[in-house]
Write a protein that holds these residues in place. Sequence first.
Motif, mmCIF file in Angstrom:
data_model
loop_
_atom_site.group_PDB
_atom_site.id
_atom_site.type_symbol
_atom_site.label_atom_id
_atom_site.label_comp_id
_atom_site.label_asym_id
_atom_site.label_seq_id
_atom_site.Cartn_x
_atom_site.Cartn_y
_atom_site.Cartn_z
ATOM 1 N N THR A 1 -7.079 -7.872 1.319
ATOM 2 C CA THR A 1 -7.482 -7.354 2.452
ATOM 3 C C THR A 1 -6.651 -5.516 2.188
ATOM 4 O O THR A 1 -5.686 -5.935 1.566
ATOM 5 C CB THR A 1 -6.715 -7.596 3.627
ATOM 6 N N PRO A 2 -7.636 -5.040 2.936
ATOM 7 C CA PRO A 2 -6.384 -3.239 2.664
ATOM 8 C C PRO A 2 -5.103 -3.402 3.577
ATOM 9 O O PRO A 2 -4.343 -2.590 2.633
ATOM 10 C CB PRO A 2 -7.455 -2.925 4.045
ATOM 11 N N GLU A 3 -4.892 -4.323 3.887
ATOM 12 C CA GLU A 3 -2.940 -4.782 4.379
ATOM 13 C C GLU A 3 -2.008 -5.074 3.076
ATOM 14 O O GLU A 3 -1.382 -4.347 2.705
ATOM 15 C CB GLU A 3 -3.204 -5.139 5.760
ATOM 16 N N GLN A 4 -2.901 -5.877 2.535
ATOM 17 C CA GLN A 4 -2.050 -6.377 1.846
ATOM 18 C C GLN A 4 -2.052 -6.256 0.619
ATOM 19 O O GLN A 4 -0.843 -5.346 0.099
ATOM 20 C CB GLN A 4 -2.714 -7.448 1.394
ATOM 21 N N ARG A 5 -2.787 -5.288 0.227
ATOM 22 C CA ARG A 5 -3.403 -3.521 -0.976
ATOM 23 C C ARG A 5 -2.122 -2.689 -0.748
ATOM 24 O O ARG A 5 -1.077 -2.850 -1.729
ATOM 25 C CB ARG A 5 -4.828 -3.006 -0.881
ATOM 26 N N GLU A 6 -1.766 -2.474 0.608
ATOM 27 C CA GLU A 6 -1.187 -0.875 0.564
ATOM 28 C C GLU A 6 0.575 -1.859 0.200
ATOM 29 O O GLU A 6 1.156 -0.966 0.443
ATOM 30 C CB GLU A 6 -1.389 -0.724 2.130
ATOM 31 N N ARG A 7 0.173 -3.343 1.553
ATOM 32 C CA ARG A 7 1.657 -3.532 1.152
ATOM 33 C C ARG A 7 2.097 -3.605 -0.241
ATOM 34 O O ARG A 7 3.227 -3.561 -0.484
ATOM 35 C CB ARG A 7 2.085 -5.130 1.691
ATOM 36 N N LEU A 8 1.360 -4.042 -1.458
ATOM 37 C CA LEU A 8 1.423 -4.188 -2.619
ATOM 38 C C LEU A 8 2.703 -2.898 -2.870
ATOM 39 O O LEU A 8 3.362 -2.680 -4.047
ATOM 40 C CB LEU A 8 0.452 -5.230 -3.236
ATOM 41 N N LEU A 9 0.950 -1.780 -3.100
ATOM 42 C CA LEU A 9 1.830 -0.676 -3.595
ATOM 43 C C LEU A 9 2.984 -0.179 -3.062
ATOM 44 O O LEU A 9 3.603 0.110 -3.513
ATOM 45 C CB LEU A 9 0.462 0.198 -3.105
ATOM 46 N N THR A 10 3.321 -0.037 -1.675
ATOM 47 C CA THR A 10 3.948 0.419 -0.912
ATOM 48 C C THR A 10 5.740 -0.158 -1.750
ATOM 49 O O THR A 10 6.759 0.037 -2.197
ATOM 50 C CB THR A 10 4.627 0.416 0.518
ATOM 51 N N PHE A 11 5.449 -1.712 -1.597
ATOM 52 C CA PHE A 11 6.837 -2.743 -2.193
ATOM 53 C C PHE A 11 6.671 -2.139 -4.085
ATOM 54 O O PHE A 11 7.791 -1.649 -4.496
ATOM 55 C CB PHE A 11 6.619 -4.177 -2.347
ATOM 56 N N CYS A 12 5.513 -1.750 -4.951
ATOM 57 C CA CYS A 12 5.627 -2.369 -6.271
ATOM 58 C C CYS A 12 6.385 -0.398 -6.459
ATOM 59 O O CYS A 12 7.455 -0.332 -7.471
ATOM 60 C CB CYS A 12 4.050 -2.171 -6.666
ATOM 61 N N ALA A 13 5.964 0.457 -5.669
ATOM 62 C CA ALA A 13 6.284 1.932 -5.518
ATOM 63 C C ALA A 13 7.853 1.857 -5.629
ATOM 64 O O ALA A 13 8.432 2.558 -6.126
ATOM 65 C CB ALA A 13 5.406 2.512 -5.184
ATOM 66 N N GLY A 14 8.012 1.649 -4.023
ATOM 67 C CA GLY A 14 9.521 1.314 -4.066
ATOM 68 C C GLY A 14 10.577 0.909 -4.989
ATOM 69 O O GLY A 14 11.435 1.080 -5.841
ATOM 70 N N GLN A 15 10.103 -0.250 -5.132
ATOM 71 C CA GLN A 15 10.947 -1.587 -6.101
ATOM 72 C C GLN A 15 11.365 -0.507 -7.165
ATOM 73 O O GLN A 15 12.405 -0.629 -8.012
ATOM 74 C CB GLN A 15 10.884 -2.384 -6.319
ATOM 75 N N TYR A 16 10.380 0.066 -8.095
ATOM 76 C CA TYR A 16 10.344 0.724 -9.452
ATOM 77 C C TYR A 16 10.770 2.005 -8.940
ATOM 78 O O TYR A 16 11.615 1.870 -10.185
ATOM 79 C CB TYR A 16 8.870 0.961 -9.845
ATOM 80 N N ARG A 17 10.510 2.240 -7.827
ATOM 81 C CA ARG A 17 11.599 4.183 -8.224
ATOM 82 C C ARG A 17 12.871 3.464 -8.198
ATOM 83 O O ARG A 17 13.536 3.987 -8.746
ATOM 84 C CB ARG A 17 11.402 4.661 -6.934
ATOM 85 N N ALA A 18 13.794 2.266 -7.379
ATOM 86 C CA ALA A 18 14.680 2.064 -7.306
ATOM 87 C C ALA A 18 15.362 1.373 -8.743
ATOM 88 O O ALA A 18 16.478 1.488 -8.548
ATOM 89 C CB ALA A 18 15.037 0.846 -6.424
ATOM 90 N N GLY A 19 14.131 1.310 -10.128
ATOM 91 C CA GLY A 19 15.316 0.647 -11.023
ATOM 92 C C GLY A 19 13.882 -0.925 -11.277
ATOM 93 O O GLY A 19 14.362 -0.889 -12.504
ATOM 94 N N ARG A 20 14.062 -1.247 -10.836
ATOM 95 C CA ARG A 20 13.181 -2.705 -11.305
ATOM 96 C C ARG A 20 12.178 -2.537 -12.082
ATOM 97 O O ARG A 20 11.085 -1.938 -12.118
ATOM 98 C CB ARG A 20 12.595 -3.700 -9.912
#
Length: 83
Positions: free
Chosen positions: A24-43
């Motif tokens: 769903t668009p909500e699931q995709r947005e949650r994935l994008l937000t999670f990946c972007a934040g965690q990648y920027r944090a160093g994962r």
Amino acid sequence: MPYPGRPVLNVLPEFVGTASTRQTPEQRERLLTFCAGQYRAGRSIHELAELTGRTQSAVRRALDQAGVPRRGRGAARVPSSSR
């Protein structure tokens, strides 16, 4: 003496079962937000793939879609001391 293996990460509860179904668009947005934040944090992309139950390619696409610049391959360079 060999190094111990890296522990395998479990898929987070909010992402269980969402990789194989149409998102769903909500699931995709949650994935994008999670990946972007965690990648920027160093994962790493590898860690994000394990945590979200996706492939590394899917995580790369998510980071690209979120507009996150990717780091180069390998470990960060250690600054040399000037003598």
